[in-house]
Design an enzyme around this catalytic site. Sequence first.
Site, PDB file in Angstrom:
ATOM      1  N   ARG A 180      -0.717   4.375  13.699  1.00 49.27           N
ATOM      2  CA  ARG A 180       0.373   3.869  14.548  1.00 49.27           C
ATOM      3  C   ARG A 180      -0.078   3.878  15.994  1.00 49.27           C
ATOM      4  O   ARG A 180      -0.853   4.740  16.384  1.00 49.27           O
ATOM      5  CB  ARG A 180       1.605   4.778  14.493  1.00 49.27           C
ATOM      6  CG  ARG A 180       2.078   5.167  13.148  1.00 49.27           C
ATOM      7  CD  ARG A 180       3.248   4.321  12.688  1.00 49.27           C
ATOM      8  NE  ARG A 180       3.439   4.550  11.264  1.00 49.27           N
ATOM      9  CZ  ARG A 180       4.147   5.564  10.766  1.00 49.27           C
ATOM     10  NH1 ARG A 180       4.737   6.403  11.594  1.00 49.27           N
ATOM     11  NH2 ARG A 180       4.267   5.734   9.480  1.00 49.27           N
TER      12      ARG A 180
ATOM     13  N   ARG B 266       0.846  -1.198   0.000  1.00 47.22           N
ATOM     14  CA  ARG B 266       0.000   0.000   0.000  1.00 47.22           C
ATOM     15  C   ARG B 266       0.876   1.240   0.000  1.00 47.22           C
ATOM     16  O   ARG B 266       2.018   1.210   0.385  1.00 47.22           O
ATOM     17  CB  ARG B 266      -0.908   0.012   1.237  1.00 47.22           C
ATOM     18  CG  ARG B 266      -1.994  -1.051   1.183  1.00 47.22           C
ATOM     19  CD  ARG B 266      -2.867  -0.994   2.424  1.00 47.22           C
ATOM     20  NE  ARG B 266      -3.675   0.224   2.447  1.00 47.22           N
ATOM     21  CZ  ARG B 266      -3.679   1.107   3.438  1.00 47.22           C
ATOM     22  NH1 ARG B 266      -2.928   0.934   4.494  1.00 47.22           N
ATOM     23  NH2 ARG B 266      -4.449   2.157   3.368  1.00 47.22           N
TER      24      ARG B 266
ATOM     25  N   LYS C  16       3.105  -7.440  11.857  1.00 46.42           N
ATOM     26  CA  LYS C  16       2.290  -7.655  10.664  1.00 46.42           C
ATOM     27  C   LYS C  16       2.369  -9.093  10.152  1.00 46.42           C
ATOM     28  O   LYS C  16       3.434  -9.591   9.814  1.00 46.42           O
ATOM     29  CB  LYS C  16       2.744  -6.691   9.577  1.00 46.42           C
ATOM     30  CG  LYS C  16       1.875  -6.720   8.342  1.00 46.42           C
ATOM     31  CD  LYS C  16       1.857  -5.361   7.707  1.00 46.42           C
ATOM     32  CE  LYS C  16       1.383  -5.426   6.277  1.00 46.42           C
ATOM     33  NZ  LYS C  16       1.235  -4.072   5.730  1.00 46.42           N
TER      34      LYS C  16
HETATM   35  C1  BTN Z   1       0.469  -3.873   2.313  1.00 39.60           C
HETATM   36  O1  BTN Z   1       0.254  -4.222   3.465  1.00 39.60           O
HETATM   37  O2  BTN Z   1       1.188  -2.896   2.068  1.00 39.60           O
HETATM   38  C2  BTN Z   1      -0.168  -4.659   1.196  1.00 39.60           C
HETATM   39  C3  BTN Z   1       0.654  -5.830   0.763  1.00 39.60           C
HETATM   40  C4  BTN Z   1       0.003  -6.623  -0.347  1.00 39.60           C
HETATM   41  C5  BTN Z   1       0.889  -7.710  -0.894  1.00 39.60           C
HETATM   42  C6  BTN Z   1       0.189  -8.599  -1.857  1.00 39.60           C
HETATM   43  S1  BTN Z   1       1.109 -10.060  -2.236  1.00 39.60           S
HETATM   44  C7  BTN Z   1       0.001 -10.437  -3.551  1.00 39.60           C
HETATM   45  C8  BTN Z   1      -0.344  -9.125  -4.230  1.00 39.60           C
HETATM   46  N1  BTN Z   1       0.608  -8.781  -5.260  1.00 39.60           N
HETATM   47  C9  BTN Z   1       1.277  -7.663  -4.969  1.00 39.60           C
HETATM   48  O3  BTN Z   1       2.162  -7.148  -5.693  1.00 39.60           O
HETATM   49  N2  BTN Z   1       0.896  -7.172  -3.780  1.00 39.60           N
HETATM   50  C10 BTN Z   1      -0.180  -7.988  -3.208  1.00 39.60           C
END
Ligand code: BTN
Length: 248
Positions: A246, A50, A114
């Site tokens: 946070r 994100r 996380k």
């Molecule tokens: C976050 O917490 O920042 C989101 C992470 C999301 C990761 C997943 S893994 C499958 C899909 N493909 C990606 O490139 N990102 C999501």
Amino acid sequence: AEKIKQRLAPYPVLVKPVIHSTNQFLLEQIAQLEKGQLCLAEYQYAGRGRRGRDWLSPFTGQIILSAYWTFPPHISLNGLSLVIGIAIAETLQAFGAQRIGLKWPNDVLLQGRKLAGVLVEIANRKNGLLNLIIGIGINLALPKQANINQPWAELREILPHFDRDEIIIALVQRLYHYLDLFEQKGMAFFHSRWTEWDAFLNQPVSLISENSSQHGIERGIDSEGYLLLETEQGLVRFNGGEVSLRRA
Ligand code: BTN
């Protein structure tokens, strides 16, 4: 992989050993996809997180999953990522995981670290529909020195034995069911359930945006999924795209 394909039929499943990003891959194919198309990978070398961050999965030991979904254009997507978080948390709980919680809008935490993240990308509005790629990354078992720049957790801490394929199957079934419920009933239907999973309810938190931060007591979400922060100026509501939360 065959088991996953059979059990999730009629939804089409693509399994890639190595890929740049499962989200990016589905975005590139979007014109040919059917609702419910899944892409799974073992290894992702340009995973996206994100807010423009990277998502590191330079090793097997995660669930790396993206799904293509559509909604009618009138649906408000606010709250969607919260519903996805609930689907992940409840799936892991059904496999015996305890002490997990959700951090608004959609991180899955294990004792403050996380465990899983969600990235929803809106592709376009063709066919008169909202076209979305829903990406989910879940840490199952990472190497000891995983070079991840935030406190992370992995499922094996709480579940020494698990079957990754069974978790994927159960997660997708629950997720798709909840996406239908979200379309039919809206975020209000999931409000109390999300609150039960809220890891920061009634705790002091900071909400950080690009150029400011606000402190207050986290008071859960409203019926649309906005976060409620009790500040000295009163109750303020926040949208998930704007800020990150946070512990204060
Ligand atoms: C976050 O917490 O920042 C989101 C992470 C999301 C990761 C997943 S893994 C499958 C899909 N493909 C990606 O490139 N990102 C999501």
